[in-house]
Write an enzyme that holds these catalytic residues in place. Structure first.
Site, PDB file in Angstrom:
ATOM      1  N   THR A 168       0.774  -1.254   0.258  1.00 54.17           N
ATOM      2  CA  THR A 168      -0.182   0.107  -0.035  1.00 54.17           C
ATOM      3  C   THR A 168       0.861   1.394  -0.071  1.00 54.17           C
ATOM      4  O   THR A 168       1.755   1.489   0.802  1.00 54.17           O
ATOM      5  CB  THR A 168      -0.834  -0.188   1.316  1.00 54.17           C
ATOM      6  OG1 THR A 168      -1.852  -1.281   1.128  1.00 54.17           O
ATOM      7  CG2 THR A 168      -1.714   1.099   1.479  1.00 54.17           C
ATOM      8  N   GLU A 169       0.640   2.153  -0.970  1.00 52.14           N
ATOM      9  CA  GLU A 169       1.236   3.575  -1.104  1.00 52.14           C
ATOM     10  C   GLU A 169       2.732   3.257  -1.063  1.00 52.14           C
ATOM     11  O   GLU A 169       3.510   4.408  -0.776  1.00 52.14           O
ATOM     12  CB  GLU A 169       0.826   4.353   0.069  1.00 52.14           C
ATOM     13  CG  GLU A 169      -0.685   4.472   0.408  1.00 52.14           C
ATOM     14  CD  GLU A 169      -1.342   5.548  -0.747  1.00 52.14           C
ATOM     15  OE1 GLU A 169      -0.537   5.829  -1.627  1.00 52.14           O
ATOM     16  OE2 GLU A 169      -2.545   5.509  -0.699  1.00 52.14           O
ATOM     17  N   LEU A 170       3.357   1.966  -1.658  1.00 53.47           N
ATOM     18  CA  LEU A 170       4.756   1.803  -1.842  1.00 53.47           C
ATOM     19  C   LEU A 170       5.356   1.768  -0.380  1.00 53.47           C
ATOM     20  O   LEU A 170       6.716   2.134  -0.193  1.00 53.47           O
ATOM     21  CB  LEU A 170       5.400   2.793  -2.634  1.00 53.47           C
ATOM     22  CG  LEU A 170       5.067   2.418  -4.307  1.00 53.47           C
ATOM     23  CD1 LEU A 170       6.176   3.046  -5.096  1.00 53.47           C
ATOM     24  CD2 LEU A 170       5.015   0.945  -4.473  1.00 53.47           C
TER      25      LEU A 170
END
Lengths: 402, 404
Positions: B145-147
């Site tokens: 998630t979101e890197l």
């Protein structure tokens, strides 16, 4: 630059935000080397009557502001009824004194204007700056005799004070002052649009100068209260929406029975509100303090877990800033000027007491919400200085001084 | 030969409705179906459908030379299935070309790795199963998630059998190094790390329509020449899929740009590889990343979701409920609880730039971060009530209400 300024109240003898705003602005202006002669109405003691105008001065951070008290029965936030009451009390004790003052409020406003004319004759100044309707007649007269430009500063209109049903005579005077002025300053965009809509003032004449807030270190009080406290602080009038506060209190108490609601202030709805609280069976949880001044005001903010300003129509609203300065989070009405300058505050519609309840219970129940509002709110408040407001006023002066 | 590696993120959260104190114990429907449908429809019309169509045409046109990757969250796939099956079908059509790779992530687009490895693993597996069912391929590459990324995550992901993992090519972790090579995460054996080239990615995703930008207007020819001038094995262009048509509107010319880009690049002998195809390259060096990084904001850290006390308290509380939720064996409660883990809920509570008014506001269905926190906490209190019905109570620690 020299300014002849007409006000109607000044700390520590102020009932409302106008006095606080006047004080902050004069302080900000004098710090920028503006010389101010501030004229205020004051009921003088008997032996002073001959002087009619009493000169005094106050120091604001090494700068001097000349104060001139004009003998008058005018008092801030006075209604025609209030005035008649004061006047009758006075002549009952001293029938002769009646000749010194106007027989009714409008008459007294007129008389105050004549005295202003005298001051304008003798003073040397570049611009006249008036605060709200009671001083507008004085401003107009001062402009006439001096030929100097007039700036009127609108902190509230009679639409705000009366919930949309202004007194015709007050309205006429407000309108006359705004039209006679070279520039009109309003304390918010909210008020600006109100005077464009209701007073027919051309837009190019109107400038918005948001109020600031003072940041003097004040003693912190250590308070130990176990019950949660929600505070209302303001005049108990229709404009301030105290009944919405009480209705929300009832809904909150249904969920959190131990919360205390403190109502600080007085006004024409004072007894009505006490009765209402009692009728609703909330006398134990809703406490009335009457009018507070000085340190007691800060004490009230610091004691509170939450400050609520449910105003029906609030041109600016300095009290939320005072609360936030004291580390108290705020819920404010959307119909307020201060909501234009605050982001870290909870905003509600004054009539939506369900939503107000939802937010009151949340702030009292969820401590991370309380602390995030306080921390971020402090940043908002620190951005609002009287220095900025004074700078904007000077810009307005410069546009009209020939 | 140098290659472009495109990966597009597709995600739509289940946004919460305004949920008030009075609703606790009475209303157990938390999500704003109307709003979610409306937004899905808007984004599908402006972005998903036309962009998928464009990608499909590009794939056909270039006969296998144009290759891309997607990561589509489970909650987005569910909403496509329930509200806009056309969108799901168009992604399945892309999958059938053999030129499109689908990546693994948490089903609920959550930050669970930071709070519960057990829950994290379950969500990754659930997403993997859904990807296999819908797209007939088994993901080899993971993106969080979101890197959000650190060494520990790489190690954990390797233990689940993945061959590669994605992260932000943030300056503060790369230093003088280039994002255009593969790296080896410290503490791992064989898994490889792909880093986003944020400069070139953001030229398309953020700056494309900015007329103040000295390079505006960005043409595909100009962009291809920049790529050509780059050193390295793989230029990783990672971005939100909504860049096409939603963040950058159609009238900015972003579709024309993308249509012409493969030709411009191929002409310069620059090819396309999906993330798992780039693994043929050698890892250039070992990268040691302790504190989590992400692709958000200037800070490229966790502060967009975990920047203030409200965010910390809300997310900690949701994971404090984990064991009680799982013990209840109630599928609806489990599903609601998981949908509440979607990182967007915490993003809406961000006060970082709130006073300045900015990009955070654009994506926020709430008027203020405070409103979003209030609805979220009220919902958690209702969730606690469902686990232990009785007298309605309101607490900043709803998990404690359940155990009491």
């Amino acid at each position: 630059m020299k300014v002849l300024m007409f006000g109607w109240e000044f700390p520590p003898n102020n009932l409302g935000g106008l006095g606080t705003a006047c004080y902050g602005l004069t302080k900000g202006l004098s710090a920028k080397d503006v010389n101010i002669s501030l004229v205020l109405p004051k009921k003088c003691s008997a032996h002073d009557h001959v002087n009619m105008i009493i000169a005094d001065e106050i120091s604001l951070k090494h700068k001097k502001v000349n104060l001139k008290y004009v003998d008058s029965l005018l008092a801030p936030y006075q209604t025609e009824k209030d005035y008649l009451h004061t006047y009758k009390e006075l002549i009952r004790g001293n029938p002769k004194a009646g000749e010194l003052y106007g027989k009714d409020l409008m008459h007294e406003v007129e008389k105050y204007g004549y005295k202003a004319e005298l001051i304008a004759h003798t003073e040397d100044f570049d611009v006249i700056h008036c605060h709200d309707w009671m001083t507008f007649r004085a401003g107009i007269k001062a402009k006439k005799v001096s030929k100097k430009p007039l700036v009127v500063h609108v902190h509230a209109t009679d639409f705000d004070r009366t919930g949309g049903n202004p007194n015709q005579r007050v309205y006429d005077l407000e309108r006359e002052g705004m039209h006679a002025a070279d520039k009109v300053i309003t304390v918010s965009n909210y008020t600006k649009s109100m005077i464009l809509d209701h007073y027919g003032v051309p837009e190019h004449k109107v400038h918005v100068v948001h109020n600031g807030v003072d940041f003097e270190e004040k003693p912190r009080h250590v308070l130990k209260n176990t019950d949660k406290v929600v505070l209302f602080l303001g005049r108990l009038t229709l404009q301030k929406g105290p009944e919405y506060f009480i209705e929300s209190a009832k809904k909150v108490l249904a969920i959190m029975p131990d919360v205390k609601f403190v109502i600080a202030g007085t006004g024409d709805m004072y007894s009505q509100m006490i009765h209402k609280a009692a009728e609703m069976g909330l006398a134990k949880n809703i406490l009335f303090t009457g009018h507070l001044s000085g340190d007691d005001v800060d004490l009230a903010y610091q004691m509170a877990d939450l400050y609520v300003m449910p105003s029906v129509s609030e041109p600016f609203g300095i009290t939320p800033l005072e609360a936030m300065k004291n580390n108290t989070p705020v819920i404010i009405s959307r119909t307020s000027g201060v909501s234009e300058v605050l982001t870290n505050a909870i905003k509600v519609d004054f009539w939506d007491t369900d939503e107000m309840t939802n937010k009151i219970v949340s702030v009292l129940s969820y401590s991370p919400l309380h602390s995030t509002l306080v921390e971020n709110g402090m940043r908002d408040v620190k951005k609002l200085s009287w220095d900025i407001a004074a700078g904007k006023c000077i810009d307005v002066y410069n546009q009209v001084i020939r | 030969m140098k290659n472009i590696c495109f990966y597009f993120q597709v995600h739509q959260p289940y946004r919460l409705k305004r949920y008030r104190i009075f609703d606790i114990g009475k209303d157990h429907e938390y999500f704003d179906d109307e709003l979610n449908k409306k937004i899905l429809h808007k984004v599908a019309t402006k972005c998903y459908l036309p962009t998928n169509n464009m990608m499909l045409r590009l794939i056909h046109k270039h006969k296998g030379k144009f290759r891309i990757a997607y990561s589509i969250t489970g909650v987005a796939l569910e909403q496509f299935r329930d509200f806009m099956p056309d969108v799901l079908k168009s992604f399945q059509d892309l999958a059938k070309t053999g030129c499109v790779e689908f990546l693994s992530e948490t089903y609920y687009h959550s930050l669970s790795f930071l709070y519960s490895k057990e829950e994290f693993k379950e969500q990754v597996m659930k997403h993997k199963r859904l990807t296999e069912t819908l797209f007939k391929q088994s993901p080899q590459i993971f993106r969080n998630t979101e890197l959000v990324y650190n060494n520990e995550l790489a190690h954990f992901i390797e233990s689940l059998g993945y061959k590669g993992i994605l992260a932000e090519g943030a300056d503060h972790i790369l230093g003088w190094r280039s994002p255009n090579y593969l790296y080896k995460p410290k503490t791992t054996e064989t898994i490889k790390l792909l880093l986003k080239n944020y400069k070139l990615s953001d030229d398309i995703a953020f700056r494309f329509s900015n007329k103040e930008w000295s390079e505006w207007p960005l043409t595909s020819e100009k962009f291809a020449s920049w790529v050509d001038a780059c050193e390295g094995d793989t230029i990783n262009l990672f971005m939100d899929y909504e860049t096409f048509g939603e963040h950058q509107w159609e009238d900015t010319g972003v579709f024309h740009f993308m249509q012409a880009l493969p030709d411009e690049l191929l002409r310069k002998n620059i090819g396309f590889r999906t993330p798992s195809e780039t693994l043929a390259n050698e890892a250039k060096a070992e990268l040691d990343i302790h504190s989590p990084i992400s692709w958000a904001d200037m800070e490229r850290d966790l502060s967009a979701w975990l920047g203030n006390k409200m965010q910390h308290a809300a997310i900690a509380e949701i994971y404090n409920m984990e064991q009680k939720i799982k013990k209840s064996k109630d599928k609806k409660i489990l599903d609601d609880w998981r949908k509440l883990q979607t990182s967007d809920h915490f993003y809406y509570m961000c006060t970082k730039y709130f006073s300045d008014g900015d990009v955070h506001k654009y994506f926020n269905p709430y008027e203020t971060p405070y409103d979003s926190y209030v609805s979220f906490m009220n919902v958690l209190n209702d969730l606690a009530f469902r686990l232990k019905p009785g007298k309605i109570k309101i607490s900043e620690n709803p998990s404690q209400l359940v155990s009491a």
